[in-house]
Design a protein around this motif. Structure first.
Motif, PDB file in Angstrom:
ATOM      1  N   ARG A  12       0.802  -1.203  -0.093  1.00 55.97           N
ATOM      2  CA  ARG A  12      -0.030   0.009   0.145  1.00 55.97           C
ATOM      3  C   ARG A  12       0.800   1.389   0.076  1.00 55.97           C
ATOM      4  O   ARG A  12       0.689   2.158  -0.810  1.00 55.97           O
ATOM      5  N   LEU A  13       1.952   1.160   0.844  1.00 58.35           N
ATOM      6  CA  LEU A  13       2.858   2.462   0.883  1.00 58.35           C
ATOM      7  C   LEU A  13       3.515   2.739  -0.430  1.00 58.35           C
ATOM      8  O   LEU A  13       3.662   3.666  -0.768  1.00 58.35           O
ATOM      9  N   ALA A  14       3.908   1.547  -1.067  1.00 59.93           N
ATOM     10  CA  ALA A  14       4.721   1.665  -2.308  1.00 59.93           C
ATOM     11  C   ALA A  14       3.781   2.111  -3.289  1.00 59.93           C
ATOM     12  O   ALA A  14       4.162   2.851  -4.309  1.00 59.93           O
ATOM     13  N   ASP A  15       2.366   1.726  -3.501  1.00 61.59           N
ATOM     14  CA  ASP A  15       1.264   2.222  -4.262  1.00 61.59           C
ATOM     15  C   ASP A  15       1.301   3.928  -4.101  1.00 61.59           C
ATOM     16  O   ASP A  15       0.777   4.150  -5.100  1.00 61.59           O
ATOM     17  N   GLN A  16       1.788   4.074  -2.947  1.00 62.89           N
ATOM     18  CA  GLN A  16       1.266   5.811  -2.711  1.00 62.89           C
ATOM     19  C   GLN A  16       2.394   6.560  -3.275  1.00 62.89           C
ATOM     20  O   GLN A  16       2.195   7.785  -3.551  1.00 62.89           O
ATOM     21  N   LEU A  27       6.767  12.835  -6.761  1.00 65.68           N
ATOM     22  CA  LEU A  27       5.679  14.149  -6.369  1.00 65.68           C
ATOM     23  C   LEU A  27       5.351  14.318  -4.920  1.00 65.68           C
ATOM     24  O   LEU A  27       4.677  15.050  -4.456  1.00 65.68           O
ATOM     25  N   CYS A  28       5.431  13.253  -4.166  1.00 59.54           N
ATOM     26  CA  CYS A  28       5.192  12.961  -2.682  1.00 59.54           C
ATOM     27  C   CYS A  28       6.424  13.268  -1.757  1.00 59.54           C
ATOM     28  O   CYS A  28       7.444  13.228  -2.296  1.00 59.54           O
ATOM     29  N   GLN A  36       8.673   4.648   6.785  1.00 58.71           N
ATOM     30  CA  GLN A  36       7.801   3.385   7.324  1.00 58.71           C
ATOM     31  C   GLN A  36       8.015   2.125   6.648  1.00 58.71           C
ATOM     32  O   GLN A  36       7.838   1.269   7.306  1.00 58.71           O
ATOM     33  N   ILE A  37       8.523   2.106   5.218  1.00 57.09           N
ATOM     34  CA  ILE A  37       8.415   0.918   4.600  1.00 57.09           C
ATOM     35  C   ILE A  37       9.715   0.052   5.172  1.00 57.09           C
ATOM     36  O   ILE A  37       9.681  -1.022   5.558  1.00 57.09           O
ATOM     37  N   ASP A  38      10.848   0.835   5.640  1.00 57.30           N
ATOM     38  CA  ASP A  38      11.852   0.366   6.317  1.00 57.30           C
ATOM     39  C   ASP A  38      11.464  -0.179   7.553  1.00 57.30           C
ATOM     40  O   ASP A  38      12.019  -1.121   7.871  1.00 57.30           O
TER      41      ASP A  38
END
Length: 171
Positions: A12-16, A27-28, A36-38
């Motif tokens: 989900r985070l990667a898709d953001q 862009l974000c 958060q992913i780490d």
């Protein structure tokens, strides 16, 4: 958090993360997402290490049980041999007669079994006389219980005979 939840959250985070299709610029706030992913990857790694330790412990316990089974099997076989030797001594000393030994009674029971001396000959005869219940397929094998019924009924089956024997009982 469960492993599947961690994997779903990482996805989900990667898709953001948004990219500009023309320039490839992010862009974000990618730094916060990567942090958060780490953190999730570290938690995932911790769970995987725990699972690996669990598997190693189970494997070690299974190996220990296998060794114990082998030890107990050897002990049981040793006791079975000892019992057989002692029963032979009792049989020899009682001379085929029922004997009261005080703590137990040594007696004899007559039994019989079918001995197949020539199975090919017996199977040919059984097939020819249509006793299909007296042999098994695909590889023909004499069904001794069924042949015993034939022999007891007085039918002579070539290659087969009833052997009368006895066994010793200690009760």
């Amino acid at each position: 958090m469960k492993l599947y939840e961690i994997n779903a959250e990482i996805q989900r985070l990667a898709d953001q993360i948004d990219f500009d299709p023309e320039t490839g610029e992010i862009l974000c706030d990618a730094d916060a997402i990567f942090e958060q992913i780490d953190a999730l990857k570290m938690e995932r790694q911790s769970i995987l290490e725990y699972l690996a330790k669990l598997v190693l412990n189970i494997r070690a316990e299974a190996a220990a049980l296998k060794d114990e089974e082998a030890r107990l099997k050897n002990r049981r076989l040793s006791l079975d041999l000892k019992e057989n030797r002692l029963m032979k001594v009792l049989d020899r000393e009682c001379g085929g007669k029922k004997t009261d030994l005080g703590v137990a009674t040594f007696s004899y029971r007559q039994n019989s079994h079918v001995e197949v001396k020539d199975s090919e000959k017996a199977i040919r005869w059984l097939k020819r006389h249509k006793h299909t219940d007296c042999y098994r397929t695909p590889a023909p094998e004499v069904a001794k219980a069924e042949v015993k019924k034939l022999l007891k009924a007085g039918t002579d089956v070539p290659g087969c005979a009833i052997i009368n024997d006895y066994s010793c009982l200690l009760k």
